[in-house]
Design an enzyme around this catalytic site. Structure first.
Site, PDB file in Angstrom:
ATOM      1  N   LEU A  30      31.693  29.734  37.380  1.00  0.00           N
ATOM      2  CA  LEU A  30      32.545  28.806  36.631  1.00  0.00           C
ATOM      3  C   LEU A  30      31.748  27.943  35.660  1.00  0.00           C
ATOM      4  O   LEU A  30      30.656  27.482  35.965  1.00  0.00           O
ATOM      5  CB  LEU A  30      33.317  27.927  37.612  1.00  0.00           C
ATOM      6  N   HIS A  34      36.305  27.538  32.100  1.00  0.00           N
ATOM      7  CA  HIS A  34      37.197  27.762  33.252  1.00  0.00           C
ATOM      8  C   HIS A  34      37.780  26.438  33.743  1.00  0.00           C
ATOM      9  O   HIS A  34      38.979  26.320  33.985  1.00  0.00           O
ATOM     10  CB  HIS A  34      36.421  28.351  34.437  1.00  0.00           C
TER      11      HIS A  34
HETATM   12  P1  PAJ Z   1      37.073  35.030  33.597  1.00  0.00           P
HETATM   13  O1  PAJ Z   1      36.302  35.667  32.510  1.00  0.00           O
HETATM   14  O2  PAJ Z   1      36.338  34.449  34.767  1.00  0.00           O
HETATM   15  O3  PAJ Z   1      37.989  33.925  32.973  1.00  0.00           O
HETATM   16  C1  PAJ Z   1      38.924  33.212  33.745  1.00  0.00           C
HETATM   17  C2  PAJ Z   1      39.840  32.438  32.809  1.00  0.00           C
HETATM   18  O4  PAJ Z   1      39.079  31.467  32.102  1.00  0.00           O
HETATM   19  C3  PAJ Z   1      40.488  33.362  31.753  1.00  0.00           C
HETATM   20  O5  PAJ Z   1      41.845  33.001  31.557  1.00  0.00           O
HETATM   21  C4  PAJ Z   1      39.654  33.066  30.513  1.00  0.00           C
HETATM   22  O6  PAJ Z   1      40.349  33.303  29.308  1.00  0.00           O
HETATM   23  C5  PAJ Z   1      39.354  31.588  30.719  1.00  0.00           C
HETATM   24  N1  PAJ Z   1      38.181  31.191  29.930  1.00  0.00           N
HETATM   25  C6  PAJ Z   1      36.962  31.775  29.912  1.00  0.00           C
HETATM   26  N2  PAJ Z   1      36.158  31.164  29.010  1.00  0.00           N
HETATM   27  C7  PAJ Z   1      36.901  30.170  28.457  1.00  0.00           C
HETATM   28  C8  PAJ Z   1      36.643  29.188  27.446  1.00  0.00           C
HETATM   29  N3  PAJ Z   1      35.468  29.101  26.833  1.00  0.00           N
HETATM   30  N4  PAJ Z   1      37.638  28.323  27.138  1.00  0.00           N
HETATM   31  C9  PAJ Z   1      38.852  28.408  27.740  1.00  0.00           C
HETATM   32  N5  PAJ Z   1      39.154  29.318  28.689  1.00  0.00           N
HETATM   33  C10 PAJ Z   1      38.198  30.182  29.043  1.00  0.00           C
HETATM   34  O7  PAJ Z   1      39.401  36.479  32.415  1.00  0.00           O
HETATM   35  C11 PAJ Z   1      39.025  36.800  33.530  1.00  0.00           C
HETATM   36  O8  PAJ Z   1      38.093  36.094  34.241  1.00  0.00           O
HETATM   37  C12 PAJ Z   1      39.563  38.024  34.276  1.00  0.00           C
HETATM   38  O9  PAJ Z   1      39.887  39.024  33.352  1.00  0.00           O
HETATM   39  C13 PAJ Z   1      40.796  37.690  35.174  1.00  0.00           C
HETATM   40  C14 PAJ Z   1      41.982  37.185  34.347  1.00  0.00           C
HETATM   41  C15 PAJ Z   1      40.410  36.640  36.246  1.00  0.00           C
HETATM   42  C16 PAJ Z   1      41.241  38.994  35.898  1.00  0.00           C
HETATM   43  O10 PAJ Z   1      40.203  39.540  36.637  1.00  0.00           O
END
Ligand code: PAJ
Length: 278
Positions: A30, A34
Site C-alpha cells: 500500500l 491506495h
Molecule cells: P492495485 O494496483 O493494488 O490498486 C488498488 C486500487 O488502488 C485500484 O483501484 C487502483 O486504481 C488504486 N490506485 C493505485 N494507484 C493509485 C493512485 N496513484 N491514485 C489513486 N488510486 C490508485 O488495481 C488493482 O490493485 C487490482 O487490479 C485489483 C482491482 C485489486 C484486482 O486485483
C-alpha cells in the site's frame, strides 16, 4: 480493525456490520494512492473493508507476479489508524479452488490498450473483482482513476451482470513531480525514477494543446509521442486519445477524452492517464 483470511470468517464479520459497506480492493504494497481511497469510503459508508490479494490470474506468464512487492505486516500497520473495519487477505486456494474454470470476460472494453499488451489481464481482474463482490457484498466499491481501463471494465461488468454495487472512482494521487503513485515505482533505479516523470510530462503536453483548443485525436497522441521520444530510457507501448467509456480511439474529441499511455522504463512498465472534459 478485524482481519479475516477465510471466506466464512469474512462473512461472519461482514454480517455483524450493519449499515452500508464500502469495499476497497487492493493487491497490497500500500502507498498513499491506495490509502487515498479509504477516507472517501469512510466518508460515504458506515463500514469499510479493504481486501489485499495479489491476484495471480491478472498477471501474464512473463509479468512480475513473483517479484510483485508484498509486505502484509506493513500494510496492516498503515491501515490500522485509518478506521477501516475489516481487512480481508484471502488465500489463492480459497479464490481459485482446484479445478477452477469459471471466468468473467468483459469483451469489447478489455480489448484495446492494456488488453492488447497484457492478454488475459482484464479477464483476471474482472473475475477476481466479481469474486470479491460476491464474498463481501459491498454497497459501494472504490477504485482509482489511475487504472482508467480497469474502471471502464469493472463498470461494464457491474452493469452487465447486475451487481448491486456502486462503483466510485477516486482521483489519481501523484508524487510532487507528477509521477502517479504505483506499487511498481519501487522497481525504478535513480535514473529511471527521474525518467518516469515522462508519462506525466507527455500527458501535460497533450493537455496543454487541448486547453488551447486542439480537438484532433492524432495531434493529441502526437504531443505525447514527441515528449516520450526525447527520453532515451523510455520505450512507448501505446499512447491513446479515446472515448472514456468505450475506449475507442477518437479522430475528433467531442466532449470528453481519456488520454492514456503505457511506457516501459528499463524493465518497468508504467501507465498513466488524464481524463479531460469539455
Ligand atoms: P492495485 O494496483 O493494488 O490498486 C488498488 C486500487 O488502488 C485500484 O483501484 C487502483 O486504481 C488504486 N490506485 C493505485 N494507484 C493509485 C493512485 N496513484 N491514485 C489513486 N488510486 C490508485 O488495481 C488493482 O490493485 C487490482 O487490479 C485489483 C482491482 C485489486 C484486482 O486485483
Amino acid at each position: 480493525m478485524q482481519t479475516a483470511i477465510s471466506i466464512p470468517d469474512l462473512r461472519r464479520i461482514r454480517t455483524q456490520l450493519k449499515g452500508t459497506f464500502g469495499l476497497v480492493p487492493t493487491m497490497g504494497a500500500l502507498h498513499d494512492g491506495h490509502l487515498s481511497l479509504i477516507p472517501r469510503a469512510l466518508a460515504e459508508c458506515d463500514h469499510v473493508g479493504v481486501s489485499i490479494f495479489v491476484n495471480p490470474t491478472q498477471f501474464g506468464p512473463n509479468e512480475d507476479f513473483e517479484r510483485y512487492p508484498r509486505d502484509l505486516a506493513r500494510d496492516l500497520k498503515l491501515l490500522e489508524p485509518l478506521g477501516v473495519d475489516v481487512v480481508w487477505t484471502p488465500t489463492p486456494e480459497s479464490l481459485y479452488p482446484a479445478g477452477f474454470q469459471t471466468w468473467v470476460t468483459v469483451e469489447e472494453t478489455s480489448r484495446p490498450l492494456e488488453g492488447e499488451h497484457r492478454p488475459g489481464h482484464f479477464r483476471g481482474v474482472a473475475t477476481v473483482v466479481a469474486k470479491l463482490f460476491n464474498a463481501v457484498g459491498p454497497d459501494r466499491a472504490y477504485f482509482g482513476q489511475k487504472d482508467a481501463q480497469q474502471v471502464a471494465v469493472i463498470k461494464r461488468m457491474v452493469r452487465d451482470l447486475n451487481f448491486p454495487v456502486e462503483i466510485v472512482v477516486c482521483p489519481t494521487k501523484r508524487e510532487s513531480d507528477g509521477l502517479a503513485m504505483s506499487s511498481r515505482n519501487v522497481y525504478l533505479n535513480q535514473a529511471e525514477r527521474q525518467c518516469a516523470t515522462v508519462l506525466f510530462r507527455a500527458l501535460s503536453a497533450a493537455k496543454k494543446i487541448y486547453d488551447q483548443g486542439e480537438r484532433n485525436g492524432v495531434r493529441l497522441r502526437e504531443a505525447m509521442l514527441m515528449t516520450i521520444a526525447h527520453e532515451p530510457l523510455a520505450r512507448v507501448e501505446y499512447v491513446s486519445a479515446a472515448d472514456p467509456d468505450s475506449l475507442g480511439e477518437l479522430d475528433k474529441v467531442e466532449d470528453r477524452v481519456l488520454l492514456s499511455l503505457a511506457v516501459r522504463i528499463g524493465r518497468t512498465r508504467l501507465i498513466d492517464n488524464f481524463l479531460l472534459s469539455q
